[in-house]
Design a protein around this motif. Structure first.
Motif, short mmCIF file in Angstrom:
data_model
loop_
_atom_site.label_atom_id
_atom_site.label_comp_id
_atom_site.label_asym_id
_atom_site.label_seq_id
_atom_site.Cartn_x
_atom_site.Cartn_y
_atom_site.Cartn_z
N ARG A 102 -9.50 -7.65 -13.08
CA ARG A 102 -9.48 -6.98 -11.78
C ARG A 102 -10.00 -7.92 -10.71
NH1 ARG A 102 -11.60 -0.87 -10.33
NH2 ARG A 102 -11.31 -1.02 -8.06
N LEU A 103 -9.23 -8.06 -9.64
CA LEU A 103 -9.61 -8.97 -8.56
C LEU A 103 -10.80 -8.41 -7.78
CD1 LEU A 103 -6.12 -10.00 -7.13
CD2 LEU A 103 -7.46 -11.11 -8.93
N LEU A 104 -11.67 -9.28 -7.36
CA LEU A 104 -12.76 -8.88 -6.49
C LEU A 104 -12.21 -8.55 -5.11
CD1 LEU A 104 -15.47 -11.54 -7.44
CD2 LEU A 104 -15.36 -9.15 -8.18
N PRO A 105 -12.78 -7.57 -4.43
CA PRO A 105 -12.27 -7.21 -3.10
C PRO A 105 -12.38 -8.36 -2.13
CG PRO A 105 -13.72 -5.50 -3.96
CD PRO A 105 -13.86 -6.69 -4.88
N ASN A 106 -11.30 -8.55 -1.36
CA ASN A 106 -11.26 -9.52 -0.26
C ASN A 106 -11.48 -10.96 -0.72
OD1 ASN A 106 -11.00 -7.39 1.79
ND2 ASN A 106 -13.14 -6.94 1.33
N GLN A 107 -11.16 -11.24 -1.99
CA GLN A 107 -11.27 -12.60 -2.51
C GLN A 107 -9.86 -13.15 -2.76
OE1 GLN A 107 -14.18 -14.36 -2.84
NE2 GLN A 107 -15.09 -12.59 -1.82
N PRO A 108 -9.43 -14.20 -2.05
CA PRO A 108 -8.06 -14.71 -2.22
C PRO A 108 -7.89 -15.36 -3.59
CG PRO A 108 -9.32 -16.11 -0.74
CD PRO A 108 -10.18 -14.92 -1.01
N LEU A 166 -7.65 -5.46 -1.02
CA LEU A 166 -8.34 -5.02 0.20
C LEU A 166 -9.40 -3.97 -0.08
CD1 LEU A 166 -5.24 -4.80 2.59
CD2 LEU A 166 -6.83 -6.71 2.26
N GLY A 167 -10.05 -4.07 -1.23
CA GLY A 167 -11.08 -3.09 -1.57
C GLY A 167 -10.49 -1.76 -1.99
N SER A 168 -9.38 -1.80 -2.71
CA SER A 168 -8.68 -0.58 -3.12
C SER A 168 -9.51 0.21 -4.12
CB SER A 168 -7.33 -0.94 -3.74
OG SER A 168 -7.51 -1.80 -4.86
N SER A 169 -9.21 1.51 -4.23
CA SER A 169 -9.97 2.39 -5.12
C SER A 169 -9.74 2.06 -6.59
CB SER A 169 -9.61 3.85 -4.85
OG SER A 169 -9.90 4.20 -3.51
N ASN A 170 -8.49 1.82 -6.96
CA ASN A 170 -8.16 1.59 -8.37
C ASN A 170 -7.94 0.12 -8.71
OD1 ASN A 170 -7.97 4.45 -9.36
ND2 ASN A 170 -6.45 4.55 -7.73
N GLY A 171 -8.06 -0.76 -7.74
CA GLY A 171 -8.06 -2.18 -8.02
C GLY A 171 -6.69 -2.80 -8.17
N THR A 172 -6.67 -4.13 -8.10
CA THR A 172 -5.49 -4.95 -8.34
C THR A 172 -5.81 -5.87 -9.51
OG1 THR A 172 -4.93 -4.90 -5.98
CG2 THR A 172 -3.89 -6.61 -7.33
N TYR A 173 -4.94 -5.88 -10.52
CA TYR A 173 -5.18 -6.65 -11.75
C TYR A 173 -4.23 -7.82 -11.83
CZ TYR A 173 -8.04 -2.73 -13.35
OH TYR A 173 -9.01 -1.77 -13.47
N LEU A 174 -4.78 -8.99 -12.10
CA LEU A 174 -4.00 -10.21 -12.26
C LEU A 174 -4.48 -10.93 -13.52
CD1 LEU A 174 -1.96 -12.33 -11.20
CD2 LEU A 174 -3.85 -13.35 -9.91
N SER A 189 -3.79 2.74 -2.98
CA SER A 189 -4.50 3.02 -1.74
C SER A 189 -3.57 2.85 -0.54
CB SER A 189 -5.71 2.09 -1.59
OG SER A 189 -6.62 2.26 -2.65
N ARG A 190 -3.98 3.42 0.59
CA ARG A 190 -3.13 3.35 1.79
C ARG A 190 -2.85 1.91 2.18
NH1 ARG A 190 -6.70 7.34 3.45
NH2 ARG A 190 -7.75 5.92 4.87
N HIS A 191 -3.87 1.08 2.15
CA HIS A 191 -3.71 -0.36 2.36
C HIS A 191 -4.38 -1.03 1.17
CE1 HIS A 191 -3.36 1.36 6.46
NE2 HIS A 191 -2.38 0.48 6.56
N HIS A 192 -3.60 -1.36 0.17
CA HIS A 192 -4.11 -1.74 -1.14
C HIS A 192 -4.36 -3.24 -1.25
CE1 HIS A 192 -4.50 -0.34 -5.44
NE2 HIS A 192 -4.53 -1.65 -5.58
N ALA A 193 -3.36 -4.05 -0.91
CA ALA A 193 -3.47 -5.51 -1.09
C ALA A 193 -2.57 -6.21 -0.09
CB ALA A 193 -3.09 -5.90 -2.52
N GLY A 205 0.82 -1.20 0.00
CA GLY A 205 0.00 0.00 0.00
C GLY A 205 0.85 1.24 0.00
N ARG A 206 0.16 2.35 0.02
CA ARG A 206 0.85 3.63 -0.06
C ARG A 206 1.44 4.07 1.27
NH1 ARG A 206 -1.61 9.12 -2.67
NH2 ARG A 206 0.22 10.42 -2.41
#
Length: 302
Positions: A75-81, A63-71, A45-49, A30-31
């Protein structure tokens, strides 16, 4: 654990910024500087992933980031491992993160060619605009003359057969419904992102923030939404950078002067005719820098 789970290569474009070993049960990304892997960019985000290591493969969680995490382009769903495979490339803001293990030969340029399709990020953080605040959700009344009464079905049958009585009840329902709606959504009135504009000054008074009274509404919302975290980092380099960015939208570059102890240089890229912004930055620096630290404010033109 490091030998088994390898490391993450952090790249910006084709430049390798750092190699982060997976040597803990949980790697936070995170940031904020309190993360295991801090990434200083406003699109992060401050706490991104997080990366969890509790099985044969690392697990990536957004972790429900504003701009998302892409794999792998998704784009990954929030809080989904999601399991990370060797050679996987995931993206957080403008940073490319490549999962590798020791003794592995991996074509980094090939991995970047299969990057996900997403909007082009502005890599010059000092010239980028702040993330816009989502507009406040306005109440939409559900009352309609054509809809049936919601109270009538709970009354005895003799009353339900009377059309006039139903229309009579709708008069009171049209008054009560907005009050019930407000009660059901009372948390929105205590959230700086969604509360009515007059409530912002009341919230600011809780922390004795009288200087925010004459600020524009958007700046008030951004500041009050992060004020607790900003005060947590007050007096630090990260806190000073963040307070300037939240209140002005410009990302400063803060460097320490090696030949002049206890003096920092603050460089900000401002557009032309931005005299008010410079004055605001000076006020923020004076209020949030350590008392024993001097500063030079360098203004650059965009």
């Amino acid at each position: 654990m490091t030998a088994n789970f390898g490391h993450i290569n952090v790249q910006l474009g084709k430049e390798l910024l750092q190699v982060a070993p997976l040597n803990a049960q949980v790697i936070t990304i995170g940031r904020g500087p309190d993360n295991t892997l801090p990434l200083a960019h406003q699109l992060v985000s401050r706490h991104h992933a997080e990366i969890h290591i509790n099985g044969p493969q690392p697990v990536l969680i957004d972790l429900g980031s504003s701009n998302g995490t892409y794999l792998r382009g998704v784009r990954l769903l929030p809080n989904q491992p999601t399991l990370l495979a060797i050679g996987d490339v995931f993206q957080i803001g403008p940073f490319s993160m490549i999962y590798q293990v020791p003794d592995q030969r991996f074509d980094t340029e090939h991995a970047l060619l299969v990057e996900m399709e997403q909007p082009a990020y502005v890599l010059d953080a000092s010239a980028s605009a702040p993330t816009p605040i989502e507009p406040r959700v306005a109440y939409q009344p559900r009352y309609s003359r054509d809809r049936p009464s919601t109270i009538l079905p709970h009354l005895p049958v003799i009353f339900q057969e009377n059309e006039f009585f139903e229309r009579f009840l709708l008069i009171f329902e049209s008054i009560w419904e907005p009050l019930e709606q407000r009660q059901d959504h009372i948390p929105m009135y205590f959230d700086p992102r969604t509360c009515p504009e007059p409530v912002l000054s009341w919230m600011a008074s809780w922390l004795d923030l009288s200087e925010t009274i004459h600020w524009p509404e958007g700046r008030k919302r951004r500041f009050l939404a992060e004020v607790i975290d900003l005060y947590r980092w007050r007096g630090t380099r990260y806190g000073l950078e963040r307070i300037i960015e939240v209140c002005t939208g410009y990302v400063p570059r803060i460097t320490e002067l090696p030949n002049t102890p206890f003096v920092i240089d603050i460089s900000v890229t401002l557009p032309p005719d931005s005299k008010g912004d410079r004055d605001l930055i000076e006020q923020l620096v004076l209020a949030h820098k350590p008392a024993h630290i001097g500063f030079h404010l360098t203004e650059r033109t965009a």
